[in-house]
Every structure is written in C-alpha cells, then in structure tokens.
Scaffold this active site. Structure first.
Site, PDB file in Angstrom:
ATOM      1  N   CYS A   1      14.236  11.062   5.587  1.00  0.00           N
ATOM      2  CA  CYS A   1      14.305  10.705   7.004  1.00  0.00           C
ATOM      3  C   CYS A   1      15.753  10.645   7.476  1.00  0.00           C
ATOM      4  O   CYS A   1      16.026  10.603   8.660  1.00  0.00           O
ATOM      5  CB  CYS A   1      13.634   9.365   7.252  1.00  0.00           C
ATOM      6  SG  CYS A   1      14.520   8.039   6.467  1.00  0.00           S
TER       7      CYS A   1
ATOM      8  N   SER B   1       5.472   8.701   9.310  1.00  0.00           N
ATOM      9  CA  SER B   1       5.692   9.590  10.454  1.00  0.00           C
ATOM     10  C   SER B   1       5.439   8.836  11.771  1.00  0.00           C
ATOM     11  O   SER B   1       4.737   7.820  11.797  1.00  0.00           O
ATOM     12  CB  SER B   1       4.785  10.814  10.322  1.00  0.00           C
ATOM     13  OG  SER B   1       3.462  10.401  10.081  1.00  0.00           O
TER      14      SER B   1
ATOM     15  N   ARG C   1       0.269   9.870  -2.369  1.00  0.00           N
ATOM     16  CA  ARG C   1       0.736  11.120  -2.974  1.00  0.00           C
ATOM     17  C   ARG C   1       1.580  10.872  -4.226  1.00  0.00           C
ATOM     18  O   ARG C   1       1.633  11.712  -5.105  1.00  0.00           O
ATOM     19  CB  ARG C   1       1.558  11.911  -1.956  1.00  0.00           C
ATOM     20  CG  ARG C   1       0.710  12.322  -0.772  1.00  0.00           C
ATOM     21  CD  ARG C   1       1.468  13.263   0.107  1.00  0.00           C
ATOM     22  NE  ARG C   1       1.277  12.924   1.509  1.00  0.00           N
ATOM     23  CZ  ARG C   1       1.958  13.457   2.496  1.00  0.00           C
ATOM     24  NH1 ARG C   1       2.885  14.346   2.258  1.00  0.00           N
ATOM     25  NH2 ARG C   1       1.722  13.107   3.740  1.00  0.00           N
TER      26      ARG C   1
ATOM     27  N   LYS D   1       0.878  -1.180   0.000  1.00  0.00           N
ATOM     28  CA  LYS D   1       0.000   0.000   0.000  1.00  0.00           C
ATOM     29  C   LYS D   1       0.915   1.229   0.000  1.00  0.00           C
ATOM     30  O   LYS D   1       1.407   1.664   1.019  1.00  0.00           O
ATOM     31  CB  LYS D   1      -0.878  -0.001   1.268  1.00  0.00           C
ATOM     32  CG  LYS D   1      -2.157   0.747   1.150  1.00  0.00           C
ATOM     33  CD  LYS D   1      -2.221   2.218   1.307  1.00  0.00           C
ATOM     34  CE  LYS D   1      -1.479   3.079   2.193  1.00  0.00           C
ATOM     35  NZ  LYS D   1      -1.269   4.421   1.568  1.00  0.00           N
TER      36      LYS D   1
HETATM   37  P1  NAD Z   1       2.790   9.501   6.646  1.00  0.00           P
HETATM   38  O1  NAD Z   1       2.940   8.978   8.018  1.00  0.00           O
HETATM   39  O2  NAD Z   1       1.879  10.652   6.396  1.00  0.00           O
HETATM   40  O3  NAD Z   1       2.295   8.342   5.651  1.00  0.00           O
HETATM   41  C1  NAD Z   1       2.901   7.077   5.628  1.00  0.00           C
HETATM   42  C2  NAD Z   1       1.856   6.049   5.200  1.00  0.00           C
HETATM   43  O4  NAD Z   1       0.818   6.003   6.181  1.00  0.00           O
HETATM   44  C3  NAD Z   1       1.198   6.353   3.863  1.00  0.00           C
HETATM   45  O5  NAD Z   1       1.084   5.159   3.132  1.00  0.00           O
HETATM   46  C4  NAD Z   1      -0.171   6.888   4.262  1.00  0.00           C
HETATM   47  O6  NAD Z   1      -1.178   6.596   3.322  1.00  0.00           O
HETATM   48  C5  NAD Z   1      -0.455   6.182   5.569  1.00  0.00           C
HETATM   49  N1  NAD Z   1      -1.287   6.982   6.478  1.00  0.00           N
HETATM   50  C6  NAD Z   1      -1.416   8.337   6.495  1.00  0.00           C
HETATM   51  N2  NAD Z   1      -2.245   8.709   7.478  1.00  0.00           N
HETATM   52  C7  NAD Z   1      -2.648   7.586   8.109  1.00  0.00           C
HETATM   53  C8  NAD Z   1      -3.500   7.325   9.237  1.00  0.00           C
HETATM   54  N3  NAD Z   1      -4.089   8.321   9.899  1.00  0.00           N
HETATM   55  N4  NAD Z   1      -3.673   6.047   9.614  1.00  0.00           N
HETATM   56  C9  NAD Z   1      -3.069   5.043   8.962  1.00  0.00           C
HETATM   57  N5  NAD Z   1      -2.250   5.237   7.896  1.00  0.00           N
HETATM   58  C10 NAD Z   1      -2.028   6.488   7.480  1.00  0.00           C
HETATM   59  O7  NAD Z   1       4.281   9.835   6.135  1.00  0.00           O
HETATM   60  P2  NAD Z   1       4.718  10.605   4.823  1.00  0.00           P
HETATM   61  O8  NAD Z   1       4.394  12.045   4.960  1.00  0.00           O
HETATM   62  O9  NAD Z   1       4.252   9.881   3.622  1.00  0.00           O
HETATM   63  O10 NAD Z   1       6.312  10.394   4.905  1.00  0.00           O
HETATM   64  C11 NAD Z   1       7.153  11.234   5.634  1.00  0.00           C
HETATM   65  C12 NAD Z   1       7.455  10.671   7.000  1.00  0.00           C
HETATM   66  O11 NAD Z   1       8.044   9.388   6.882  1.00  0.00           O
HETATM   67  C13 NAD Z   1       8.475  11.505   7.759  1.00  0.00           C
HETATM   68  O12 NAD Z   1       8.082  11.563   9.095  1.00  0.00           O
HETATM   69  C14 NAD Z   1       9.763  10.732   7.585  1.00  0.00           C
HETATM   70  O13 NAD Z   1      10.737  10.957   8.589  1.00  0.00           O
HETATM   71  C15 NAD Z   1       9.249   9.345   7.652  1.00  0.00           C
HETATM   72  N6  NAD Z   1      10.196   8.400   7.069  1.00  0.00           N
HETATM   73  C16 NAD Z   1      10.852   7.565   7.911  1.00  0.00           C
HETATM   74  C17 NAD Z   1      11.784   6.694   7.406  1.00  0.00           C
HETATM   75  C18 NAD Z   1      12.499   5.739   8.313  1.00  0.00           C
HETATM   76  O14 NAD Z   1      13.030   4.766   7.817  1.00  0.00           O
HETATM   77  N7  NAD Z   1      12.530   5.965   9.602  1.00  0.00           N
HETATM   78  C19 NAD Z   1      12.033   6.656   6.031  1.00  0.00           C
HETATM   79  C20 NAD Z   1      11.326   7.530   5.197  1.00  0.00           C
HETATM   80  C21 NAD Z   1      10.397   8.394   5.731  1.00  0.00           C
END
Ligand code: NAD
Length: 500
Positions: free
Chosen positions: A280, A225, A176, A172
């Site tokens: 990240c 996140s 975006r 999934k």
């Molecule tokens: P996000 O948390 O908004 O989304 C991640 C995923 O969760 C997406 O597939 C989204 O559809 C889903 N999602 C969104 N809202 C949700 C909800 N309320 N309930 C369940 N699922 C939901 O993250 P983003 O904005 O796409 O990515 C950026 C974030 O990811 C930053 O915080 C970054 O630091 C983090 N990140 C972490 C790593 C790591 O390995 N630690 C790597 C890349 C990105």
C-alpha cells in the site's frame, strides 16, 4: 491436505463448514486449506476473551510489558521459520518477509514501553482543593481484520497496542496467507500471554460481518481495499463501535528537474516493483516535472527495469516473486490491457512472463507505461501489481495537484535537492504520509501510520500514540477532599461550578 486452523482460548480449534484454498504462488499448487469460521465460532472466541480480559487489564503494566519483551525474543528466534512460511503463502522474497516481520516487531518494541505510555495526565490544584487526573482504560475486546500483503506487520500494528493497553484481541487475518498470524498467536501464549487474550479466527466476509455485528466487541481495526474498508467502517459504526479502516492507495513520486536521477531510479525500482507492487506504500506513479526530466528519467529507467530479476520467493537473487494468486494475476493483467485501450504508451509489457520450471506460478514481469493521463481509469484506480505509470507534469504546481486531487491519499514522495520546493510540497500536498527523497515513507513505530481521503476511514492512525488512543477510552476524574468547614447552606452549589 494440511489445515491451518483457528486459535481459540490458547488452543488449535476447528470450526466453520466451509474452507478456502491457500496457494503456493511459486508453482500455483494448493498447499493447505483454511476453515472459514462463522458467528458460532466467534461467540466461542468472545467468551474466552471476556473470561480473560478483566484479569489482564488489572495486571500492572510493567508485567504486561514483560510478556511483550518475551514475545519479541520468541519472534526473533523464530524469524527464519516465519519468513519461510510467509514467503511460501504470499510470494514475496525471503528478505522482504523478514522485513515484514521486523516492521511488526518494531511496534512490539514500542509496546514494551507501555507503563510510560499509559501514565495519563494530572493537574494539581485545578480549583480550590481540587485535582484532576485522566486515565486511559481499555475498550474491553478489540478485533482486527487484516489484508494479505503484510501478514506479520499489520496484525502486530493492531494487536500490539490493543493488548498492551489491556484489551483482549481477536484477529481475523487474510484467508490467503493465514499461517504467520496463526503462529504469532501461538508465540504470544508461549511468551506468557494469558489464553484468550490473543485469538485468531479464520474466515472471510461471513466472519467479518459477525465481528462487526457482535455487541461485545468495542473496537475494530481494518486494513484492506477501499470499498471494503468503507463498508466495514459504516457497518461497524452503525453497530456502535469505534472503527478505523485503512484502504487502498495510489502513491505518486514527484521527480523535480534537479533530482539525483540515478538515486531516483534505484529508489523507484524497489518502490514500484518490490513485493510485485503489492504494497500500500508502493510508488506505482512517477511524475517527472518537465519534458527534459521525463526523457532523462525514462532513459535511465529502461535498463534498470531490464535488469530486474523475477524469481521464486526462495531465490536470493530475485528482486521480486510471484503475485498472491491467479485471480490477482489476471486482475493486474486486465489493468495493463485497460491502460493500452485507454491510449497510454506501454513501453515495457510484463504480461506473458513465465519462469522456466515454474510455468504454473503466478508471475508477472515488470511493466512500464508512459504518457498516462489523469482522466484514465488505469490511473485513477489501484492496480497493486508490478506496473509503473509515468504521468508527465509541466511544472511543480501541476505535479503537486496530481496526488492532491487523486481519490487516494496514502503516501507520496518528492525527489529534489531544493529544500524550499520540498518544504512547500510537504506543507501543501493533500496526502497523509510524505517522503522527501524517501520513496516509501512508512513512519517508524513510535510515530503513526495513516492515509487521507479514500485511503482511510475513521480518524485515528495505526500504532504509536494514535494506536494507543484508538484502543483506549479516556476517563477523567475531578476530585475534592473537603475539610468539613463549608457552610451547610451553600447557594453556590446551584450554580454551574467554574474555576474562576
Ligand atoms: P481485501 O480488501 O480484499 O481484504 C482485506 C480483508 O477484508 C481480508 O481479511 C478479507 O478476508 C476481508 N474481506 C474480503 N472481502 C470482504 C467483504 N466483501 N466483506 C468483508 N470483508 C471482506 O484486501 P487485500 O487484497 O487482502 O489487500 C490489499 C489491499 O489492502 C490493497 O487495496 C492495499 O492498498 C490495501 N492495504 C492498505 C494498507 C493501508 O494501511 N492503507 C496497508 C496494506 C494494504
């Protein structure tokens, strides 16, 4: 309007009554719609996965590896198309998109060695006539939920090891920028991957919840996140699944007084502002040790920031492009205002930046804060934009404490010529991935990726052997082949067996 559909059982598929807009961040336009799937759609994907997985798991590992060799060739041949597609939805510059695909391919290369990796352990003669061996068996069906910022690399981190180990996988991706993950699934089938082994279900929270609650899915890998990572971890574990959930970050770069500052400034510019700070493993916090170091660093940083070129993602000379959407642009600009309100010194203000001819694009110029303090919210939270914060430390101990006490513990870097200081730092810092004169210490594919504290929930990292462990269960067999001479009335059989 173009629709980016799901990919179920080897075919394009509709499903879900809602849709979401996919923007072109360069000009702010809506370039496509993506359907948001629901539990009924997930059921179809699970049915296809269940039909295909036993045969895939029974396929010998060398044959499974051949699919990965072919997949790697096809992705390489499609590199320019994938990079264009990725940049047009994410906004990162083309060269950076190629890097995104390549870092994922590195994991696929590791998966080509799956026959060796899955060999298991064996002890001959663990007791009289007794041998013990262990094997790693797939969970069955795995699922991955991925963020927008690495739409090629992070899906491949997950589905590579999962599928190589014999699982079916349901991805999934972020709603975006869903086109690249969707295309990768198509290429996997073209490479000879059986239909139903790699599927893509598009969606948002509704689909995430359906995945977390589905009884047939044995393991879930999440990257995104931290609040959502924590939620996914708790809900998935409560449903009896194995879950790894990587979260946000606030990585620090410690600059010791003896560091090569020209090198540091060059490294920092890329690590803080590259990909508009949407990584990240970005370095959004720099910690110069001592006032003298802080002043010299700032003096060198200012012209480097001035020279940064912000442009559309197809501009070959641009250092970075737009952020992913208007909501994220506003969020970053709100954080800049928060920093000002909290009393940090805004030395360079990237707000209000417009690119001529692309006035509706989601661009933000580079920002630099000085005199940021650890009690400020803008320091504690992840901004995820082209914003660098200077937090001055008086000595090594204070510099070591800052990342160690921060709520996030993804990556950290130290810049120094002093081997002892570097070694001490690497040993003692409370963070999962450490760079020594390396600004973005993303481990290579055959090691593993994972942060500490609120940057990761669960106890297994991504890719490398940790990835294989996450996607498999260990089965241990203790075998004895009696020669038929044992006495029938064996009192020892009533005592717990020992090998003594
Ligand atoms: P996000 O948390 O908004 O989304 C991640 C995923 O969760 C997406 O597939 C989204 O559809 C889903 N999602 C969104 N809202 C949700 C909800 N309320 N309930 C369940 N699922 C939901 O993250 P983003 O904005 O796409 O990515 C950026 C974030 O990811 C930053 O915080 C970054 O630091 C983090 N990140 C972490 C790593 C790591 O390995 N630690 C790597 C890349 C990105």
């Amino acid at each position: 309007m173009r629709t980016i559909d799901h990919f179920i059982a080897g075919e394009a598929s509709g499903g879900g009554s809602r849709t979401s807009d996919v923007f072109n961040p360069n000009d702010g336009s809506v370039q496509a719609k993506v359907p948001l799937g629901d539990a009924a759609l997930l059921d179809r994907a699970v049915d296809a996965a269940q039909a295909a997985q036993p045969e895939w798991a029974a396929t010998n590992p060398q044959r499974r590896a051949r699919v990965f060799f072919k997949f790697k060739e096809l992705v390489e041949a499609d590199m320019e198309n994938l990079a264009q597609m990725l940049s047009s939805e994410h906004g990162k510059v083309i060269a950076d998109s190629r890097g995104d695909v390549q870092r994922g391919l590195d994991v696929i290369e590791f998966c080509c060695g799956i026959p060796h990796v899955l060999k298991g352990e064996y002890t001959q003669g663990a007791g009289p006539g007794i041998d013990v061996y262990s094997m790693r068996q797939p969970l069955g069906i795995g699922a991955g939920i991925t963020p927008f910022n690495f739409p090629a690399m992070i899906p491949m981190w997950m589905f590579g090891p999962a599928i190589a180990a014999g699982n079916a996988f349901i991805l999934k991706p972020s709603e975006r920028d869903p086109s690249v993950p969707r295309r990768l699934a198509e290429l996997f089938v073209e490479a000879g991957g059986p239909e139903g082994i790699l599927q893509v279900v598009q969606g948002d929270k509704e689909m995430v919840d359906a995945i977390l609650d589905h009884p047939a899915i044995g393991g879930v890998s999440f990257v995104g996140s931290s609040d959502i990572a924590h939620y996914v971890y708790k809900r998935g574990v409560a449903a009896g699944k194995r879950v790894q959930a990587m979260g946000g970050a606030k990585n620090h770069g410690i600059v010791m007084p003896d560091a090569d500052l020209d090198q540091v400034v060059s490294d920092l510019s890329g690590a803080a502002y590259g990909s508009a700070g949407e990584r990240c493993m970005a370095l959004p916090v720099v910690v110069p040790v001592g006032e003298g170091t802080a002043e010299r660093l700032k003096e060198k940083l200012l012209p480097a920031i001035e020279a940064l070129r912000v442009g559309v993602s197809t501009d070959k000379d641009a250092h970075y492009g737009p952020v992913v959407n208007a909501a994220h642009k506003k969020r970053v600009e709100d954080w800049i205002q928060k920093g000002v309100d909290e009393g940090a010194e805004l030395v360079v203000d990237g707000r209000g930046f417009t690119l001529q001819g692309h006035e509706e694009g989601f661009f933000i110029g580079p920002s630099l804060f000085d005199h940021v303090r650890p009690d400020m919210e803008s320091y504690k939270e992840e901004i995820f934009g082209p914003v660098l914060q200077i937090v001055r430390a008086k000595d090594f101990e204070e510099a070591l404490t800052l990342p160690s006490k921060h709520q996030y513990g993804n990556g950290v870097a130290i810049f120094t010529r002093n081997g002892h200081a570097a070694r001490e730092f690497a040993q003692r810092v409370n963070v999962g991935m450490v760079g020594i004169n390396v600004p973005i210490p993303v481990p290579v594919a055959y090691h593993s990726f994972g942060g500490w504290k609120r940057s990761a929930f669960g106890d297994t990292n991504q890719h490398g052997m940790e990835g294989i462990k996450f996607w498999t269960k260990v089965k241990t067999v203790t075998q004895r082949w009696p020669d038929g001479t044992a006495e029938a009335d064996n009192k020892d059989a009533f005592v717990i067996p020992t090998m003594g």
